[in-house]
Motif scaffolding. Structure first.
Motif, short mmCIF file in Angstrom:
data_model
loop_
_atom_site.label_atom_id
_atom_site.label_comp_id
_atom_site.label_asym_id
_atom_site.label_seq_id
_atom_site.Cartn_x
_atom_site.Cartn_y
_atom_site.Cartn_z
N GLN A 1 9.28 10.33 -66.29
CA GLN A 1 7.94 10.71 -66.47
C GLN A 1 7.30 9.59 -67.02
OE1 GLN A 1 6.20 13.94 -65.56
NE2 GLN A 1 8.03 13.84 -64.76
N LEU A 2 7.83 8.81 -67.80
CA LEU A 2 7.12 7.59 -68.07
C LEU A 2 7.17 6.36 -67.30
CD1 LEU A 2 8.50 7.86 -72.01
CD2 LEU A 2 5.87 8.23 -71.24
N ASP A 3 8.33 6.13 -66.71
CA ASP A 3 8.42 5.04 -65.58
C ASP A 3 7.39 5.19 -64.53
OD1 ASP A 3 10.68 4.06 -66.67
OD2 ASP A 3 12.18 4.90 -65.42
N ARG A 4 6.98 6.48 -64.57
CA ARG A 4 5.89 6.90 -63.40
C ARG A 4 4.60 6.42 -63.69
NH1 ARG A 4 3.71 6.25 -58.65
NH2 ARG A 4 2.54 7.94 -58.16
N ALA A 5 4.34 6.95 -65.20
CA ALA A 5 3.23 6.67 -65.69
C ALA A 5 2.85 5.25 -65.83
CB ALA A 5 2.89 7.47 -67.15
N ILE A 6 3.92 4.51 -66.19
CA ILE A 6 3.57 2.95 -66.42
C ILE A 6 3.40 2.15 -64.99
CG2 ILE A 6 4.76 0.93 -67.23
CD1 ILE A 6 5.91 2.83 -69.23
N GLU A 7 4.13 2.89 -63.98
CA GLU A 7 4.08 2.28 -62.64
C GLU A 7 2.50 2.61 -62.20
OE1 GLU A 7 5.62 3.18 -57.95
OE2 GLU A 7 6.35 4.27 -59.78
N ILE A 8 2.02 3.56 -62.53
CA ILE A 8 0.59 3.69 -62.25
C ILE A 8 -0.51 3.09 -63.04
CG2 ILE A 8 -1.47 5.70 -62.31
CD1 ILE A 8 0.84 7.63 -61.74
N ASP A 9 0.03 2.78 -64.37
CA ASP A 9 -0.85 1.85 -65.21
C ASP A 9 -0.05 0.96 -66.13
OD1 ASP A 9 -2.74 0.80 -66.87
OD2 ASP A 9 -3.44 2.79 -67.88
N PRO A 10 0.27 -0.21 -65.68
CA PRO A 10 1.14 -0.86 -66.51
C PRO A 10 0.58 -1.45 -67.77
CG PRO A 10 0.87 -1.80 -63.97
CD PRO A 10 -0.20 -0.50 -64.29
N ALA A 11 -0.78 -1.17 -67.90
CA ALA A 11 -1.31 -1.69 -69.12
C ALA A 11 -1.46 -0.44 -70.25
CB ALA A 11 -2.68 -2.41 -68.97
N ASN A 12 -0.63 0.60 -69.79
CA ASN A 12 -0.90 1.58 -70.87
C ASN A 12 -0.18 1.48 -72.05
OD1 ASN A 12 -0.46 4.41 -72.26
ND2 ASN A 12 -1.44 5.33 -70.43
N ALA A 13 -0.67 0.87 -72.96
CA ALA A 13 0.14 0.79 -74.25
C ALA A 13 0.84 1.90 -74.86
CB ALA A 13 -0.73 -0.05 -75.41
N PHE A 14 0.27 3.13 -74.89
CA PHE A 14 0.81 4.14 -75.57
C PHE A 14 1.96 4.43 -74.58
CE2 PHE A 14 0.93 8.92 -76.31
CZ PHE A 14 1.34 8.92 -77.67
N ALA A 15 2.13 4.53 -73.40
CA ALA A 15 3.12 5.00 -72.72
C ALA A 15 4.30 4.15 -72.88
CB ALA A 15 2.81 4.99 -71.03
N LEU A 16 4.08 2.78 -72.80
CA LEU A 16 4.96 1.74 -73.06
C LEU A 16 5.67 1.97 -74.65
CD1 LEU A 16 3.11 -1.30 -71.65
CD2 LEU A 16 5.40 -0.63 -70.98
N SER A 17 4.86 2.33 -75.53
CA SER A 17 5.57 2.63 -76.94
C SER A 17 6.47 3.71 -77.04
CB SER A 17 4.23 2.49 -77.84
OG SER A 17 3.51 3.77 -77.66
N LEU A 18 5.82 4.93 -76.14
CA LEU A 18 6.68 5.99 -75.96
C LEU A 18 7.93 5.80 -75.38
CD1 LEU A 18 4.41 8.74 -75.15
CD2 LEU A 18 5.50 8.50 -77.17
N ARG A 19 8.03 5.06 -74.42
CA ARG A 19 9.31 4.54 -73.57
C ARG A 19 10.24 3.62 -74.47
NH1 ARG A 19 9.37 1.88 -67.80
NH2 ARG A 19 8.82 -0.10 -68.95
#
Length: 222
Positions: free
Chosen positions: A23-41
Protein backbone atom coordinates in the motif's frame (compact mmCIF):
# COMPACT_ATOMS: atom_id res chain seq x y z
CA UNK A 1 -3.83 8.17 -2.08
CA UNK A 2 -4.98 8.96 1.46
CA UNK A 3 -6.92 5.69 1.47
CA UNK A 4 -3.75 3.76 0.60
CA UNK A 5 -1.99 5.21 3.65
CA UNK A 6 -4.95 4.37 5.88
CA UNK A 7 -4.99 0.82 4.57
CA UNK A 8 -1.25 0.55 5.19
CA UNK A 9 -1.69 1.62 8.80
CA UNK A 10 -4.45 -0.95 9.24
CA UNK A 11 -2.32 -3.74 7.76
CA UNK A 12 0.60 -2.74 9.97
CA UNK A 13 -1.69 -2.94 13.01
CA UNK A 14 -2.54 -6.50 12.00
CA UNK A 15 1.18 -7.26 11.49
CA UNK A 16 0.47 -7.93 7.80
CA UNK A 17 3.64 -6.16 6.79
CA UNK A 18 3.94 -7.22 3.17
CA UNK A 19 0.44 -5.88 2.48
CA UNK A 20 1.20 -2.66 4.37
CA UNK A 21 4.36 -2.21 2.32
CA UNK A 22 2.47 -2.74 -0.94
CA UNK A 23 0.00 0.00 0.00
CA UNK A 24 2.78 2.44 0.87
CA UNK A 25 4.76 1.58 -2.27
CA UNK A 26 1.70 2.46 -4.32
CA UNK A 27 1.08 5.69 -2.37
CA UNK A 28 4.68 6.83 -2.88
CA UNK A 29 4.57 5.87 -6.55
CA UNK A 30 1.57 8.21 -6.92
CA UNK A 31 3.12 10.98 -4.82
CA UNK A 32 6.91 10.61 -4.37
CA UNK A 33 6.97 13.79 -2.26
CA UNK A 34 4.55 12.51 0.37
CA UNK A 35 6.68 12.88 3.49
CA UNK A 36 4.17 11.12 5.75
CA UNK A 37 3.96 8.01 3.55
CA UNK A 38 7.76 7.90 3.39
CA UNK A 39 8.05 8.12 7.18
CA UNK A 40 5.47 5.36 7.63
CA UNK A 41 7.35 3.14 5.19
CA UNK A 42 10.54 3.95 7.09
CA UNK A 43 8.88 2.80 10.30
CA UNK A 44 7.64 -0.37 8.62
CA UNK A 45 11.16 -1.18 7.43
CA UNK A 46 12.44 -0.62 10.97
CA UNK A 47 9.87 -2.99 12.44
CA UNK A 48 10.99 -5.65 9.96
CA UNK A 49 14.68 -4.93 10.73
CA UNK A 50 15.54 -3.48 7.32
CA UNK A 51 17.41 -0.52 8.75
CA UNK A 52 19.17 0.64 5.57
CA UNK A 53 15.82 0.80 3.75
CA UNK A 54 14.29 2.53 6.76
CA UNK A 55 16.97 5.21 6.82
CA UNK A 56 16.69 5.76 3.07
CA UNK A 57 12.99 6.55 3.37
CA UNK A 58 13.35 8.60 6.54
CA UNK A 59 16.17 10.68 5.04
CA UNK A 60 13.88 11.51 2.13
CA UNK A 61 10.96 12.28 4.43
CA UNK A 62 13.03 14.67 6.55
CA UNK A 63 14.41 16.41 3.47
CA UNK A 64 10.79 17.17 2.55
CA UNK A 65 9.64 18.01 6.09
CA UNK A 66 12.68 18.88 8.25
CA UNK A 67 10.75 19.60 11.46
CA UNK A 68 8.56 16.49 11.50
CA UNK A 69 9.19 15.04 14.95
CA UNK A 70 7.61 11.69 14.04
CA UNK A 71 10.12 11.18 11.21
CA UNK A 72 13.02 12.45 13.33
CA UNK A 73 12.13 10.09 16.18
CA UNK A 74 11.81 7.20 13.74
CA UNK A 75 15.17 7.98 12.16
CA UNK A 76 16.77 8.15 15.61
CA UNK A 77 15.35 4.67 16.34
CA UNK A 78 16.68 3.23 13.08
CA UNK A 79 20.06 4.89 13.58
CA UNK A 80 20.13 3.46 17.10
CA UNK A 81 19.39 -0.06 15.85
CA UNK A 82 22.01 0.35 13.09
CA UNK A 83 24.62 1.33 15.70
CA UNK A 84 24.79 4.95 14.53
CA UNK A 85 24.44 6.39 18.02
CA UNK A 86 25.99 9.81 17.38
CA UNK A 87 23.60 10.38 14.49
CA UNK A 88 20.70 9.29 16.70
CA UNK A 89 21.73 11.89 19.29
CA UNK A 90 21.60 14.58 16.59
CA UNK A 91 18.05 13.63 15.63
CA UNK A 92 16.90 13.50 19.25
CA UNK A 93 18.49 16.86 20.02
CA UNK A 94 16.46 18.30 17.15
CA UNK A 95 13.22 16.70 18.36
CA UNK A 96 13.69 18.08 21.87
CA UNK A 97 14.51 21.49 20.42
CA UNK A 98 11.23 21.44 18.47
CA UNK A 99 9.13 19.81 21.19
CA UNK A 100 10.77 19.96 24.64
CA UNK A 101 8.04 17.79 26.18
CA UNK A 102 8.42 14.83 23.82
CA UNK A 103 8.57 11.95 26.30
CA UNK A 104 9.73 9.39 23.74
CA UNK A 105 12.68 11.53 22.61
CA UNK A 106 13.85 11.87 26.23
CA UNK A 107 13.56 8.11 26.77
CA UNK A 108 15.39 7.27 23.56
CA UNK A 109 18.08 9.85 24.32
CA UNK A 110 18.65 8.13 27.68
CA UNK A 111 19.18 4.79 25.91
CA UNK A 112 21.55 6.18 23.30
CA UNK A 113 23.63 8.07 25.87
CA UNK A 114 23.78 4.88 27.95
CA UNK A 115 24.95 2.93 24.90
CA UNK A 116 27.64 5.56 24.30
CA UNK A 117 28.71 5.44 27.94
CA UNK A 118 28.02 9.14 28.38
CA UNK A 119 26.75 10.91 31.49
CA UNK A 120 23.30 12.44 31.60
CA UNK A 121 21.21 9.41 30.70
CA UNK A 122 19.61 9.31 34.15
CA UNK A 123 18.37 12.88 33.74
CA UNK A 124 16.73 12.12 30.41
CA UNK A 125 15.16 8.94 31.75
CA UNK A 126 13.73 10.74 34.78
CA UNK A 127 12.35 13.47 32.53
CA UNK A 128 10.71 10.86 30.30
CA UNK A 129 9.02 9.34 33.36
CA UNK A 130 7.79 12.78 34.48
CA UNK A 131 6.39 13.61 31.06
CA UNK A 132 4.63 10.26 30.71
CA UNK A 133 3.08 10.62 34.16
CA UNK A 134 1.85 14.09 33.23
CA UNK A 135 0.36 12.74 30.00
CA UNK A 136 -1.48 10.07 32.01
CA UNK A 137 -2.94 12.69 34.35
CA UNK A 138 -3.97 14.87 31.43
CA UNK A 139 -5.58 12.12 29.36
CA UNK A 140 -7.28 10.26 32.20
CA UNK A 141 -7.23 6.54 32.90
CA UNK A 142 -10.14 5.77 30.56
CA UNK A 143 -8.48 7.26 27.48
CA UNK A 144 -4.88 6.09 27.91
CA UNK A 145 -3.47 4.49 24.76
CA UNK A 146 -1.77 1.15 24.36
CA UNK A 147 1.39 2.86 23.10
CA UNK A 148 1.44 5.15 26.13
CA UNK A 149 1.23 2.22 28.55
CA UNK A 150 3.95 0.40 26.61
CA UNK A 151 6.20 3.45 26.78
CA UNK A 152 5.66 3.79 30.53
CA UNK A 153 6.56 0.10 30.94
CA UNK A 154 9.80 0.62 29.00
CA UNK A 155 10.78 3.63 31.09
CA UNK A 156 10.07 1.86 34.38
CA UNK A 157 11.99 -1.21 33.16
CA UNK A 158 14.98 0.98 32.26
CA UNK A 159 14.81 2.64 35.69
CA UNK A 160 14.71 -0.74 37.43
CA UNK A 161 11.36 -0.12 39.11
CA UNK A 162 10.15 -3.70 39.22
CA UNK A 163 6.71 -3.33 40.78
CA UNK A 164 5.78 -0.43 38.48
CA UNK A 165 7.07 -2.19 35.37
CA UNK A 166 5.08 -5.34 36.21
CA UNK A 167 1.84 -3.46 36.78
CA UNK A 168 2.24 -1.53 33.52
CA UNK A 169 3.08 -4.70 31.60
CA UNK A 170 -0.10 -6.37 32.84
CA UNK A 171 -2.05 -3.27 31.84
CA UNK A 172 -0.50 -3.39 28.36
CA UNK A 173 -1.53 -7.03 27.90
CA UNK A 174 -5.02 -6.23 29.13
CA UNK A 175 -5.70 -3.42 26.65
CA UNK A 176 -3.64 -4.36 23.58
CA UNK A 177 -5.73 -5.80 20.77
CA UNK A 178 -3.45 -6.19 17.73
CA UNK A 179 -0.32 -8.09 16.80
CA UNK A 180 1.16 -4.86 15.52
CA UNK A 181 1.00 -3.31 18.99
CA UNK A 182 2.80 -6.30 20.43
CA UNK A 183 5.43 -6.26 17.69
CA UNK A 184 6.14 -2.59 18.38
CA UNK A 185 6.74 -3.26 22.07
CA UNK A 186 8.94 -6.25 21.23
CA UNK A 187 10.99 -4.06 18.87
CA UNK A 188 11.28 -1.32 21.49
CA UNK A 189 12.31 -3.82 24.17
CA UNK A 190 14.97 -5.16 21.83
CA UNK A 191 16.28 -1.62 21.30
CA UNK A 192 16.34 -1.09 25.06
CA UNK A 193 18.50 -4.19 25.46
CA UNK A 194 20.98 -2.78 22.92
CA UNK A 195 21.70 -0.12 25.53
CA UNK A 196 21.23 -2.34 28.59
CA UNK A 197 22.54 -5.76 27.52
CA UNK A 198 23.01 -6.85 31.12
CA UNK A 199 19.23 -6.76 31.57
CA UNK A 200 18.58 -9.52 29.05
CA UNK A 201 17.68 -12.11 31.69
CA UNK A 202 15.28 -9.72 33.40
CA UNK A 203 13.60 -8.98 30.06
CA UNK A 204 13.22 -12.61 29.01
CA UNK A 205 9.94 -13.34 30.86
CA UNK A 206 8.35 -10.25 29.29
CA UNK A 207 9.52 -11.28 25.82
CA UNK A 208 8.09 -14.78 26.29
CA UNK A 209 4.74 -13.45 27.46
CA UNK A 210 4.51 -10.98 24.58
CA UNK A 211 5.18 -13.77 22.09
CA UNK A 212 2.52 -15.92 23.74
CA UNK A 213 0.06 -13.03 23.70
CA UNK A 214 0.77 -12.45 20.02
CA UNK A 215 -0.40 -15.95 19.14
CA UNK A 216 -3.70 -15.39 20.93
CA UNK A 217 -4.58 -12.21 19.03
CA UNK A 218 -6.53 -12.64 15.82
CA UNK A 219 -4.37 -11.77 12.79
CA UNK A 220 -7.32 -9.80 11.39
CA UNK A 221 -7.96 -7.81 14.58
CA UNK A 222 -7.53 -4.07 14.26
Amino acid sequence: MFALVLHAEAFQGMARYAEALAQLDRAIEIDPANAFALSLRGKLHRLTERYADSLHDLDRSIELSPDDTFALNERALSRHRAGRYEDAVSDLDRVIEIWPDDSWAHYEMALVLRALGRPGHERFLSRAAELLAAESDEDGQDTVSVAHVGNRFLVQFAMGHRSEQSALFEEFLRICSTRGEIDELLADLSALLDALPSEGDRALPFVHRLREARTSVSPTAY
